[in-house]
Design a protein around this motif. Structure first.
Motif, PDB file in Angstrom:
ATOM      1  N   TYR A   7       7.447   8.595   5.135  1.00 38.33           N
ATOM      2  CA  TYR A   7       7.217   7.870   3.885  1.00 38.33           C
ATOM      3  C   TYR A   7       6.657   8.758   2.778  1.00 38.33           C
ATOM      4  O   TYR A   7       6.701   8.380   1.609  1.00 38.33           O
ATOM      5  CB  TYR A   7       6.327   6.654   4.134  1.00 38.33           C
ATOM      6  CG  TYR A   7       7.112   5.515   4.747  1.00 38.33           C
ATOM      7  CD1 TYR A   7       8.003   4.772   3.983  1.00 38.33           C
ATOM      8  CD2 TYR A   7       6.998   5.220   6.102  1.00 38.33           C
ATOM      9  CE1 TYR A   7       8.748   3.751   4.547  1.00 38.33           C
ATOM     10  CE2 TYR A   7       7.744   4.202   6.674  1.00 38.33           C
ATOM     11  CZ  TYR A   7       8.616   3.465   5.889  1.00 38.33           C
ATOM     12  OH  TYR A   7       9.365   2.461   6.455  1.00 38.33           O
ATOM     13  N   LEU A  32       9.962  -0.203  -1.353  1.00 40.49           N
ATOM     14  CA  LEU A  32       9.149   0.893  -0.834  1.00 40.49           C
ATOM     15  C   LEU A  32       7.679   0.495  -0.788  1.00 40.49           C
ATOM     16  O   LEU A  32       6.972   0.823   0.180  1.00 40.49           O
ATOM     17  CB  LEU A  32       9.328   2.139  -1.699  1.00 40.49           C
ATOM     18  CG  LEU A  32       8.573   3.379  -1.204  1.00 40.49           C
ATOM     19  CD1 LEU A  32       9.147   3.848   0.134  1.00 40.49           C
ATOM     20  CD2 LEU A  32       8.636   4.507  -2.226  1.00 40.49           C
ATOM     21  N   ARG A  65       7.062  -1.601   2.243  1.00 42.91           N
ATOM     22  CA  ARG A  65       7.092  -0.795   3.460  1.00 42.91           C
ATOM     23  C   ARG A  65       5.801   0.011   3.618  1.00 42.91           C
ATOM     24  O   ARG A  65       5.255   0.117   4.723  1.00 42.91           O
ATOM     25  CB  ARG A  65       8.301   0.145   3.436  1.00 42.91           C
ATOM     26  CG  ARG A  65       9.613  -0.540   3.775  1.00 42.91           C
ATOM     27  CD  ARG A  65      10.798   0.387   3.609  1.00 42.91           C
ATOM     28  NE  ARG A  65      11.983  -0.170   4.249  1.00 42.91           N
ATOM     29  CZ  ARG A  65      12.361   0.072   5.498  1.00 42.91           C
ATOM     30  NH1 ARG A  65      11.637   0.891   6.245  1.00 42.91           N
ATOM     31  NH2 ARG A  65      13.439  -0.476   6.015  1.00 42.91           N
ATOM     32  N   ARG A  66       5.322   0.568   2.539  1.00 45.21           N
ATOM     33  CA  ARG A  66       4.092   1.358   2.616  1.00 45.21           C
ATOM     34  C   ARG A  66       2.891   0.470   2.902  1.00 45.21           C
ATOM     35  O   ARG A  66       1.959   0.880   3.607  1.00 45.21           O
ATOM     36  CB  ARG A  66       3.903   2.147   1.320  1.00 45.21           C
ATOM     37  CG  ARG A  66       4.839   3.360   1.245  1.00 45.21           C
ATOM     38  CD  ARG A  66       4.681   4.136  -0.027  1.00 45.21           C
ATOM     39  NE  ARG A  66       5.351   5.440   0.087  1.00 45.21           N
ATOM     40  CZ  ARG A  66       5.689   6.199  -0.948  1.00 45.21           C
ATOM     41  NH1 ARG A  66       5.414   5.797  -2.191  1.00 45.21           N
ATOM     42  NH2 ARG A  66       6.301   7.355  -0.751  1.00 45.21           N
TER      43      ARG A  66
END
Length: 310
Positions: free
Chosen positions: A275, A290, A293-294
């Motif tokens: 990542y 994103l 997801r992080r």
């Protein structure tokens, strides 16, 4: 010394190719990344303004050009590595003195000048696997000796370590090693009767890690110098700073980090490294996707501090 890099992918492993490319750009690498592929190309390539379909090239940054090669082979790509490496040196990059293969589930963490110290024109560069201890007279090595002996492959030296096939650099001086590795892969495929699988049987199977087992036997047959680093160099252990390798069937881009953490498997060092390079300058996720997801990765890491499978 002229170095060229290559990788192989199909399916959703294009997410890994993007992260690998981004990590090379961040490292300061200047040059080409040859990308062998099978199946359709992802939108981030074919829809990019700089993609040249006729040549299969795309300039993803001022310092990095991807050179795409569509491949037609029935083999699992893991068996195709020695063939692909030889084609790099003979056909695609004849000016190169060293070719390095990097799996698409790997990212480069260090700066390129530091990484370059690994390459020499007289040797083969490798990283020890997650289970690196593999004594010279290990029972499986003795069985390999008996299997390969009738085929004219006899060890010339003893090795005590087992190496991962996700990264390997070979100098032009050792083209014969690539021929040897390819020949041993063919014998392993014939023995396992399946050219499309990465693993075969259980851990006690004669060739469980297939091409990687063939590689490790080939390293005992060749007398080429080996430039090696420990398992930490792929983040299989703490303290590494060269590469990060997301091994296993579940890759970082598959997501599900919280679910895996609740099952006792918190995010690995490799998932976190992925990542770092997943989305810039090559962008494969929307900003919102994103961010989610992080966030999931951060929550999963917190869960992992208090709960993990032993």
């Amino acid at each position: 010394m002229n170095i060229t890099l290559c990788t192989l992918f199909e399916g959703n492993y294009h997410f890994g190719v993007a992260a690998l490319s981004n990590s090379l750009i961040a490292s300061g690498y200047v040059g080409d990344l040859w990308v062998g592929y099978r199946g359709p190309l992802p939108a981030w390539i074919v829809d990019a303004p700089g993609y040249e379909k006729a040549t299969g090239e795309i300039q993803v940054a001022p310092t990095l050009r991807l050179r795409l090669l569509e491949l037609d082979t029935p083999l699992h790509f893991t068996y195709y590595k020695p063939t692909f490496l030889r084609e790099m040196l003979e056909r695609h990059a004849p000016e190169a003195t060293v070719v390095a293969y990097v799996d698409p589930d790997i990212v480069v963490k260090c700066d390129w000048p530091s990484f370059m110290g690994w390459f020499t024109e007289d040797g083969i560069s490798l990283v020890e696997d997650v289970n690196a201890c593999f004594p010279a007279r290990h029972p499986k090595r003795l069985l390999w000796n008996r299997f390969f002996a009738p085929h004219g492959a006899t060890p010339r030296r003893q090795l005590e370590r087992y190496y991962n096939a996700g990264f390997i650099a070979v100098s032009r001086q050792h083209l014969d090693f690539l021929d040897l590795w390819r020949r041993l892969c063919d014998l392993v495929v014939s023995h396992n009767a399946n050219a499309r699988t990465l693993k075969a049987g259980g851990s006690a199977t004669l060739f469980h890690s297939t091409d990687q087992d063939a590689l490790n036997f080939a390293l005992t047959v060749t007398e080429a110098p080996l430039n090696t680093a420990g398992p930490e160099a792929m983040d299989f252990a703490n303290g590494g700073y060269y590469l990060s390798h997301a091994i296993g069937s579940v890759k970082p881009w598959h997501g599900g980090h919280v679910r895996q953490a609740l099952g006792g498997r918190p995010p690995s060092l490799a998932s976190k490294a992925y990542y770092r390079f997943a989305n810039a300058p090559i962008k494969v996720y929307s900003d919102g996707a994103l961010a989610k997801r992080r966030l999931a990765l951060a929550v999963a890491s917190l869960i992992g501090r208090v709960y993990r499978r032993t």
